[in-house]
Write an enzyme that holds these catalytic residues in place. Structure first.
Site, short mmCIF file in Angstrom:
data_model
loop_
_atom_site.label_atom_id
_atom_site.label_comp_id
_atom_site.label_asym_id
_atom_site.label_seq_id
_atom_site.Cartn_x
_atom_site.Cartn_y
_atom_site.Cartn_z
N PHE A 27 1.32 -1.41 0.30
CA PHE A 27 0.03 -0.14 0.02
C PHE A 27 0.86 1.13 -0.03
CE2 PHE A 27 -3.44 2.23 1.22
CZ PHE A 27 -4.50 1.89 0.08
N CYS A 28 0.47 2.21 -0.74
CA CYS A 28 1.65 3.82 -0.99
C CYS A 28 0.07 4.01 -0.51
CB CYS A 28 1.40 4.19 -2.21
SG CYS A 28 0.16 3.69 -3.06
N LYS A 29 0.21 5.98 -0.49
CA LYS A 29 0.38 7.29 0.26
C LYS A 29 -1.33 7.03 -0.33
CE LYS A 29 0.07 10.57 -1.37
NZ LYS A 29 0.48 12.69 -1.53
N THR A 36 1.10 1.06 -5.60
CA THR A 36 0.41 -0.14 -4.74
C THR A 36 -0.06 -0.97 -6.66
OG1 THR A 36 -0.42 1.04 -3.19
CG2 THR A 36 -1.49 -1.28 -4.27
#
Length: 225
Positions: free
Chosen positions: A132-134, A140
């Protein structure tokens, strides 16, 4: 971040060195003036590697008795335990040699192979993973689709990297990731531009026809990351 009890070091602007913990800078005055350099990231990687190495010896024994593995595990979680490249309570497990090499070679540069190799090993050891990214839709998407392509290749008994990259490209164009972008920001485009893509590893590069481009930077109307 979570505090692991690790004692690391960070280099100050004036050249001095101060103690750092995995949960943040340990300082008498919490003024955030410390600059944590690449050495800290490498130290964290080696700490995680040593713990993973002990666990791997427990799961896949390699002529090491279980009591030695248990003793090594206990030592790793003692207060003040330190971890370095040469610090080895146990020999490097054969299955972790590639990962160890990636970590050693990461000094002063970014080595994306660490994440991929570690994720593959964790899966083989029966562990799970979370990507998971921001925003959970662009970076992602690149990693998730690459892992999906790898899984499909293993299922078919293939190991050809070119085929894996081609499968990842197809999933990025025709899979569920672009509809997720559409649902989030109203446009079926990944929030990257052609300049950024030039600096991305081949395994994480989106197809050029799926990029949002430079519109965000020049008009303010582009896709948000």
């Amino acid at each position: 971040g979570a505090h692991t009890g690790s004692k690391l070091m960070s280099r100050q602007p004036n050249g001095a060195v101060q103690e750092v913990s995995a949960g943040g800078i340990v300082d008498d005055e919490d003024d955030d003036v410390g600059i944590v350099d690449a050495d800290v990231l490498i130290a964290l990687n080696f700490e995680a590697f040593h713990k993973m190495n002990a666990y791997t010896h427990a799961i896949w024994p390699e002529q090491i008795t279980l009591d030695k593995v248990q003793a090594a595990m206990r030592n790793m979680y003692l207060p003040g335990a330190t971890f370095g490249e040469e610090q080895q309570d146990l020999p490097i497990h054969p299955s972790l040699l590639t990962l160890h090499s990636h970590i050693k070679s990461s000094a002063g540069r970014m080595n994306h192979s660490i994440l991929d190799e570690a994720a593959t090993l964790v899966q083989q050891l029966g562990g799970g993973g979370l990507v998971f990214c921001k925003s959970g839709k662009d970076r992602t998407a690149m990693h998730v689709t690459y892992k999906q392509a790898q899984f499909a290749a293993r299922y078919r008994g293939q190991a050809d990297l070119d085929l894996i990259l081609e499968d990842a490209k197809l999933i990025r164009v025709w899979g569920t990731r672009l509809p997720i972008c559409q649902k989030n920001v109203g446009q079926a485009r990944y929030a990257f531009n052609s300049l950024q893509v030039q600096f991305m590893p081949d395994s994480l590069k989106p197809p050029m026809n799926t990029l949002a481009g430079f519109k965000k930077y020049f008009t303010g109307e582009g896709v948000e990351t």
